[in-house]
Design an enzyme around this catalytic site. Structure first.
Site, short mmCIF file in Angstrom:
data_model
loop_
_atom_site.label_atom_id
_atom_site.label_comp_id
_atom_site.label_asym_id
_atom_site.label_seq_id
_atom_site.Cartn_x
_atom_site.Cartn_y
_atom_site.Cartn_z
N ARG A 1 2.62 20.00 2.20
CA ARG A 1 2.81 19.21 3.42
C ARG A 1 1.92 19.64 4.59
O ARG A 1 1.86 18.95 5.60
CB ARG A 1 4.29 19.28 3.83
CG ARG A 1 5.17 18.43 2.95
CD ARG A 1 6.63 18.75 3.15
NE ARG A 1 6.96 20.05 2.61
CZ ARG A 1 8.19 20.59 2.62
NH1 ARG A 1 9.18 19.93 3.17
NH2 ARG A 1 8.40 21.77 2.09
N ASP B 1 7.31 20.51 -10.24
CA ASP B 1 8.30 21.43 -9.67
C ASP B 1 8.99 22.20 -10.79
O ASP B 1 9.09 21.70 -11.91
CB ASP B 1 9.35 20.67 -8.86
CG ASP B 1 10.05 21.60 -7.88
OD1 ASP B 1 9.51 21.87 -6.81
OD2 ASP B 1 11.14 22.11 -8.23
C1 LIG Z 1 11.40 27.97 -6.02
C2 LIG Z 1 10.44 26.88 -6.41
C3 LIG Z 1 10.66 25.47 -6.30
N1 LIG Z 1 9.51 24.85 -6.78
C4 LIG Z 1 8.59 25.79 -7.14
C5 LIG Z 1 9.15 27.06 -6.97
C6 LIG Z 1 8.50 28.36 -7.35
C7 LIG Z 1 7.53 28.82 -6.35
C8 LIG Z 1 8.17 29.36 -5.12
O1 LIG Z 1 8.79 30.44 -5.21
O2 LIG Z 1 8.04 28.72 -4.07
C9 LIG Z 1 7.27 25.56 -7.73
C10 LIG Z 1 6.41 24.50 -7.20
N2 LIG Z 1 6.75 23.43 -6.42
C11 LIG Z 1 5.64 22.68 -6.18
C12 LIG Z 1 4.56 23.24 -6.89
C13 LIG Z 1 3.22 22.53 -6.98
C14 LIG Z 1 2.00 23.22 -7.11
C15 LIG Z 1 1.50 23.99 -5.89
O3 LIG Z 1 1.82 25.19 -5.78
O4 LIG Z 1 0.72 23.40 -5.11
C16 LIG Z 1 5.02 24.42 -7.48
C17 LIG Z 1 4.23 25.43 -8.29
C18 LIG Z 1 5.56 21.46 -5.36
C19 LIG Z 1 6.56 21.27 -4.29
N3 LIG Z 1 7.91 21.43 -4.41
C20 LIG Z 1 8.49 21.11 -3.22
C21 LIG Z 1 7.50 20.71 -2.28
C22 LIG Z 1 7.71 20.24 -0.85
C23 LIG Z 1 8.49 18.97 -0.74
C24 LIG Z 1 7.72 17.67 -0.76
O5 LIG Z 1 6.57 17.60 -1.18
O6 LIG Z 1 8.28 16.68 -0.33
C25 LIG Z 1 6.28 20.81 -2.97
C26 LIG Z 1 4.92 20.48 -2.45
C27 LIG Z 1 9.94 21.13 -2.98
C28 LIG Z 1 10.65 22.36 -3.36
N4 LIG Z 1 10.87 22.77 -4.65
C29 LIG Z 1 11.55 23.98 -4.64
C30 LIG Z 1 11.78 24.33 -3.27
C31 LIG Z 1 12.49 25.57 -2.80
C32 LIG Z 1 11.20 23.32 -2.48
C33 LIG Z 1 11.10 23.26 -0.96
C34 LIG Z 1 12.08 22.36 -0.33
C35 LIG Z 1 11.74 22.12 1.12
O7 LIG Z 1 10.97 22.88 1.72
O8 LIG Z 1 12.26 21.14 1.66
C36 LIG Z 1 11.88 24.75 -5.83
#
Ligand SMILES: Cc1c2[nH]c(c1CCC(=O)O)Cc1[nH]c(c(CCC(=O)O)c1C)Cc1[nH]c(c(CCC(=O)O)c1C)Cc1[nH]c(c(C)c1CCC(=O)O)C2
Length: 365
Positions: free
Chosen positions: A39, A84
């Site tokens: 984002r 994800d």
């Molecule tokens: C714990 C975890 C998750 N997802 C992931 C983890 C492990 C890595 C870490 O420790 O951060 C892994 C992940 N999630 C995403 C990726 C894509 C690749 C990259 O790194 O660019 C990867 C590798 C996209 C994403 N996954 C997410 C986003 C942001 C939300 C969106 O795009 O609308 C992205 C780009 C959402 C997500 N998904 C998850 C969370 C905690 C969140 C955030 C929620 C928030 O902040 O509102 C679970």
């Protein structure tokens, strides 16, 4: 050896990341960022606007576009497929939603061991996660061999903790209660997850992933003894089984383990069948090198918040980090993901600093 199925992919032009993962000679230190598709990029926000998060994950075209966006701006040395970690619990039959302002949410988390009966034991990954495989194949074509494409999965303990907590948590006490009250059921769940993850990662390689990262994001919530019992054996098993299967097919794909805040387990992690150990920013680079004794390549570990610093300061921090790790067997990255309020320009400064300083250092060797 190139798998016959892969021979039609565009030829890889920049293999610096793969060489560094294997500890081979490089001309500059490769760099990529966790959450590099995110984002903080206006074009990402525009593509994601008004769309459900997991529907986006299910669209190969959307995943491909989001994966490629950061590469159009910055000379990263690798891309990670947009997806994800929580698609695996979904494939096992659990409902997961991304709630704006709250993060991932499971409306019906696992509460007691009998809830394991709700889970799909034998998951047909081609059917349930085929959309990820299609996203990888499409992206591998569209990336045109610019840089390698990384596939990934969450690790069993991190996924288990989400499935029981039902979302984010400070204490993870619901999931940890299982470890102490229901150790057998915990192992049963971890084993179920491991089996799915192995198939899932193999499917990603078959689809075109050129490296794999396993995210144990919730390692830090465990202590050393619990980590040794409930995380490490499964991390090892995943790498062993994936590698054995790939070897049969004449393939070899570097694997990265990122166990966040598991500084207490660095020695063990460096002996767990992964070529690369990813580090968060709480570990000093030089001591990480000493403790892993040259057995693995290292990846990391600038504090993501250092990206709030002015560009000259970022450059100094990067230089110190490079001096600590050394240029061989090293992949520069952040110690965790980029945050949404960070400035794209500063990500660019980070990437440039890694390339510039490391070229200088390599010249002087
Ligand atoms: C714990 C975890 C998750 N997802 C992931 C983890 C492990 C890595 C870490 O420790 O951060 C892994 C992940 N999630 C995403 C990726 C894509 C690749 C990259 O790194 O660019 C990867 C590798 C996209 C994403 N996954 C997410 C986003 C942001 C939300 C969106 O795009 O609308 C992205 C780009 C959402 C997500 N998904 C998850 C969370 C905690 C969140 C955030 C929620 C928030 O902040 O509102 C679970």
């Amino acid at each position: 050896m190139i798998h016959p199925k892969h021979s039609y992919f565009p030829q890889l032009k920049n293999d610096t990341f793969l060489r560094a993962a294997r500890g081979e000679e490089i001309e500059h230190v490769p760099v990529w960022c966790m959450r590099q598709a995110g984002r903080y990029l206006p074009e990402f926000r525009e593509s994601r606007a008004g769309k459900d998060f997991f529907e986006t994950c299910q669209s190969p075209e959307a995943c491909c576009e989001l994966t490629l966006q950061p590469l159009r701006r910055f000379p990263f040395d690798a891309a990670i497929i947009f997806s994800d970690i929580l698609v695996v619990p979904q494939a096992m039959g659990m409902d997961v939603q991304m709630v704006a302002g709250k993060g991932p949410t499971f409306p019906e988390p696992l509460k007691e061991p009998e809830d394991l009966q709700r889970l799909q034991v034998k998951v047909d990954t081609a059917k349930e996660l085929g959309y990820v495989f299609r996203a990888i194949t499409l992206t591998r074509h569209k990336i045109e061999g610019k840089v390698p494409l990384i596939g990934f999965s969450g690790a069993p303990w991190t996924l288990m903790s989400y499935m029981i907590e039902g979302g984010g948590s400070n204490t993870h006490s619901k999931a940890k209660r299982w470890l102490y009250q229901h150790p057998e059921a915990s192992h049963m769940l971890l084993k179920m997850l491991t089996d799915v993850i192995v198939e899932y990662l193999l499917g990603q390689v078959a689809a075109g992933a050129q490296a794999l990262q396993v995210f144990e994001s919730h390692a830090g919530i465990l202590g050393p003894a619990e980590f040794k019992e409930f995380s490490l054996p499964y991390l090892r098993d995943i790498a062993r089984r994936v590698k054995d299967k790939l070897k049969e097919a004449g393939q070899d794909v570097p694997m990265i383990v990122f166990a966040k805040d598991a500084h207490y387990a660095l020695e063990e992690l460096s002996q767990s069948n992964y070529e690369v150990v990813g580090l968060d920013w709480t570990i000093d680079p030089l001591s990480a090198r000493e403790r892993t004794g040259g057995k693995v390549s290292l990846q990391g570990n600038m504090d993501p918040c250092a990206l709030y610093a002015p560009k000259e300061r970022i450059s100094d921090i990067v230089k110190k980090m490079l001096e600590g790790f050394g240029t061989r067997g090293y992949i520069a990255n952040l110690g965790h993901g980029v945050y949404p309020d960070m400035t794209p320009e500063n990500i660019g400064a980070f990437v440039e600093a890694v390339h510039q300083h490391s070229k200088q250092m390599i010249k002087q060797i």
